[in-house]
Design a protein around this motif. Structure first.
Motif, short mmCIF file in Angstrom:
data_model
loop_
_atom_site.label_atom_id
_atom_site.label_comp_id
_atom_site.label_asym_id
_atom_site.label_seq_id
_atom_site.Cartn_x
_atom_site.Cartn_y
_atom_site.Cartn_z
N UNK A 107 1.05 -1.34 0.15
CA UNK A 107 -0.02 -0.21 -0.12
C UNK A 107 1.52 1.25 -0.04
N UNK A 108 1.57 1.44 1.19
CA UNK A 108 2.46 2.50 0.95
C UNK A 108 3.77 2.71 -0.55
N UNK A 109 3.90 1.14 -0.49
CA UNK A 109 4.97 1.73 -2.17
C UNK A 109 4.40 1.90 -3.03
N UNK A 110 3.03 1.73 -3.11
CA UNK A 110 2.11 2.00 -4.54
C UNK A 110 2.06 3.59 -4.42
N UNK A 111 1.96 3.75 -2.83
CA UNK A 111 1.53 5.73 -2.68
C UNK A 111 2.53 6.46 -3.27
N UNK A 112 3.85 5.61 -2.89
CA UNK A 112 5.26 6.55 -2.98
C UNK A 112 5.55 6.21 -4.83
N UNK A 154 -0.54 8.84 -11.97
CA UNK A 154 -1.50 7.67 -12.90
C UNK A 154 -0.35 6.88 -12.53
N UNK A 155 -0.57 5.19 -12.49
CA UNK A 155 0.28 4.43 -12.39
C UNK A 155 -0.53 3.61 -14.36
N UNK A 156 0.33 2.77 -15.13
CA UNK A 156 0.28 1.93 -15.88
C UNK A 156 -0.73 1.45 -15.86
N UNK A 157 -2.06 1.44 -16.94
CA UNK A 157 -3.39 0.92 -16.30
C UNK A 157 -3.03 -0.38 -15.68
N UNK A 158 -1.75 -0.97 -16.88
CA UNK A 158 -2.58 -2.68 -16.81
C UNK A 158 -0.55 -3.47 -17.29
N UNK A 159 -0.32 -4.63 -16.95
CA UNK A 159 1.17 -5.00 -16.46
C UNK A 159 1.39 -6.48 -17.28
N UNK A 160 1.98 -6.37 -18.34
CA UNK A 160 2.59 -8.37 -18.31
C UNK A 160 2.81 -9.27 -17.39
N UNK A 182 2.99 -2.09 -9.65
CA UNK A 182 2.39 -1.96 -11.21
C UNK A 182 1.48 -1.84 -10.77
N UNK A 183 0.37 -1.70 -11.66
CA UNK A 183 -0.31 -0.94 -11.63
C UNK A 183 -1.76 -1.17 -10.47
N UNK A 184 -2.61 0.02 -10.34
CA UNK A 184 -3.51 0.06 -8.90
C UNK A 184 -4.77 -0.65 -9.59
N UNK A 185 -4.97 -1.58 -8.19
CA UNK A 185 -6.38 -2.29 -9.07
C UNK A 185 -7.25 -1.36 -8.11
N UNK A 186 -7.23 -0.81 -6.81
CA UNK A 186 -8.09 -0.18 -5.90
C UNK A 186 -6.94 0.29 -4.90
N UNK A 200 -8.70 -7.85 -14.67
CA UNK A 200 -8.53 -7.06 -16.28
C UNK A 200 -7.10 -6.44 -16.05
N UNK A 201 -6.40 -5.86 -15.46
CA UNK A 201 -5.06 -5.10 -15.54
C UNK A 201 -3.86 -6.36 -15.52
N UNK A 202 -4.20 -7.26 -15.98
CA UNK A 202 -3.39 -8.45 -16.38
C UNK A 202 -2.53 -8.66 -18.14
#
Ligand SMILES: Nc1ncnc2c1ncn2[C@@H]1O[C@H](COP(=O)(O)OP(=O)(O)OP(=O)(O)O)[C@@H](O)[C@H]1O
Ligand SMILES: O=C(O)[C@@H](O)C(=O)CO
Length: 416
Positions: A15-20, A237-243, A374-378, A413-415
């Motif tokens: 959660x924190x890593x995403x925010x940073x 915004x981070x990328x919407x999807x991830x390989x 990677x991308x944020x799901x929620x 859906x993000x994958x």
């Protein structure tokens, strides 16, 4: 390294890593204590994910201090102790004892404590923590299996755990702006619970934390930090999807939080294959990890089966009365860890886990060392990439109460 963070559980660390990362920083997330030869390289923020929320306080202190020493040795300008936005802890700790020890390590006489995370409904007003419209003590957190939260007054809660003086910096100081707030912080003695209701409040607090050696709180506190280090940093915004690696999907839910239970129900209604397990069934040997592994592998290749122990507070109480609180939690965590380990060694390469303790147990069993965000799901939940036991692994580690009802259906859906 600008920020060196220590999180008391794995979903909280993610959660924190995403925010940073959203704040524009290059983030490295480590799982467990850094190795002796760890080098931060070009990371601007390093988040160390521990599993110290519910262990003995002295062990939580020892691990947190060890992590902090490594981060400081690698040049961290500011230390961030991350705990849950619902302040998950008991009167024995571990939030208070860890803050006390980190203050001593940093040689600082003051720090702040702010778990607010408005995007997920956690706000602090006059020192009281709200979850949505309810006081923490009226929310479902009052029945958490390991850290039942029955007092919403954070000054009182933290004072019971800490040997340091605990006070309140209330909303009225915040409304006077970052300079006034910083002036108040500079004259603080001890730990201040800080009110925050909106993301704007958190940005003001972040700005006022410039130069503070140690800060503590939820991931929301990170909203305003990157700009202290990188002038033009903005929430990006981070990328919407991830390989993601090809392979099967699975969901393991060891959280009994209200939202996880709703997500399981929602998946069941949508006819996603589900397998309920209980602490009592594990304890009696009625179900063993291989049953759950077979269940997952018996589904069609495009299915997203859910194995869950998520249960009502009443069912959890029955198990805890029979087995003991810690033992009940531990046997479910061990079961989930064994299932994950077997699945990821066989066909599963895309995995969702619900619950911080559960995620910690699973990541240890999988031998994970680091996660790439990677991308944020929620809010608070990204997909991550890890080196799993049999190759790359796409992993979403979901805090118990995070995400909408349809999380288990939509996350995929993000994958790509
Ligand atoms: N049916 C059950 N009976 C007793 N204990 C259970 C049961 N299911 C899960 N548990 C235990 O409850 C605890 C749940 O904690 P966990 O951190 O995984 O979820 P959470 O608190 O909802 O998530 P988070 O900390 O991310 O908000 C774990 O120790 C888990 O093993
Ligand atoms: O802060 C939160 O609510 C989460 O990141 C968490 O720590 C859940 O375990």
């Amino acid at each position: 390294m600008f920020i060196g963070a220590i999180a008391d559980d794995l979903t909280g660390a993610t959660d924190l890593a995403l925010m940073l990362a959203r704040g524009g920083l290059r983030v490295t997330q480590l799982v467990g204590l850094p190795d002796a030869d760890f080098q931060a390289g070009d990371a601007q923020a390093v988040v160390v994910s521990l599993k110290t929320r519910t262990i003995a306080a002295d062990e939580a202190v020892a691990q947190s201090v060890a992590a902090a020493k490594t981060l400081l040795a690698q040049g961290a300008e500011q230390l961030f102790f991350k705990y849950c936005s619902t302040f998950d802890s008991t009167d024995r700790g571990n939030i208070g004892p860890v803050i006390d020890a980190l203050m001593t390590l940093c040689g600082t006489s003051h720090t702040i404590a702010c778990p607010a995370f408005p995007a997920n409904g956690r706000t602090v007003y006059r020192g009281h923590l709200f979850v949505g419209d309810e006081l923490l003590s009226d929310s479902s957190m009052r029945d958490h299996p390991l850290t039942p939260m029955r007092d919403a007054n954070l000054v009182r809660v933290l004072a019971r755990q800490s040997v340091t003086r605990v006070s309140l910096v209330a909303n009225d100081v915040l409304t006077r702006g970052a300079d006034a707030l910083k002036a108040r912080f500079d004259e603080l003695d001890g730990i201040a619970i800080v009110d925050a209701i909106t993301d704007e409040d958190l940005k003001t607090i972040g700005e006022a934390c410039r130069g503070m050696k140690l800060i503590t709180g939820g991931s929301g506190l990170a909203i305003g930090l990157p700009r202290n280090f990188v002038e033009d940093a903005e929430l990006a915004p981070l990328p919407e999807t991830m390989n993601a690696p090809p392979g099967r999907c699975a969901i393991l839910a060891g959280s009994c939080s209200t939202m996880t239970r709703r997500q399981v129900e929602f998946a069941e209604k949508a006819e996603v294959p589900t397998l309920p397990i209980s602490a009592m069934a594990i304890a009696s040997g009625e179900i063993v990890p291989e049953h759950a592994v077979e269940f997952v592998l018996a589904q069609g290749e495009n299915e997203t089966p859910v194995v869950y122990s998520s249960a009502t507070p009443e069912a959890v109480r029955v198990a805890q009365d029979a087995l003991g609180r810690e033992k009940a939690g531990e046997i479910v965590e061990t079961f989930m860890a064994e299932v994950a380990s077997a699945l990821c060694r066989r066909a599963v390469s895309r995995l969702i886990v619900a619950g911080g303790e559960t995620s910690g147990a699973i990541s240890a069993a999988l031998g994970l060392k680091a996660l790439k965000i990677g991308p944020e799901i929620a809010p608070g939940v990204p997909w991550t990439l890890a080196d799993g036991p049999a190759g790359p692994l796409a992993l979403a580690l979901k805090s118990g109460n995070f995400g909408n009802e349809d999380f288990f259906l939509k996350a995929w859906e993000h994958l790509q």
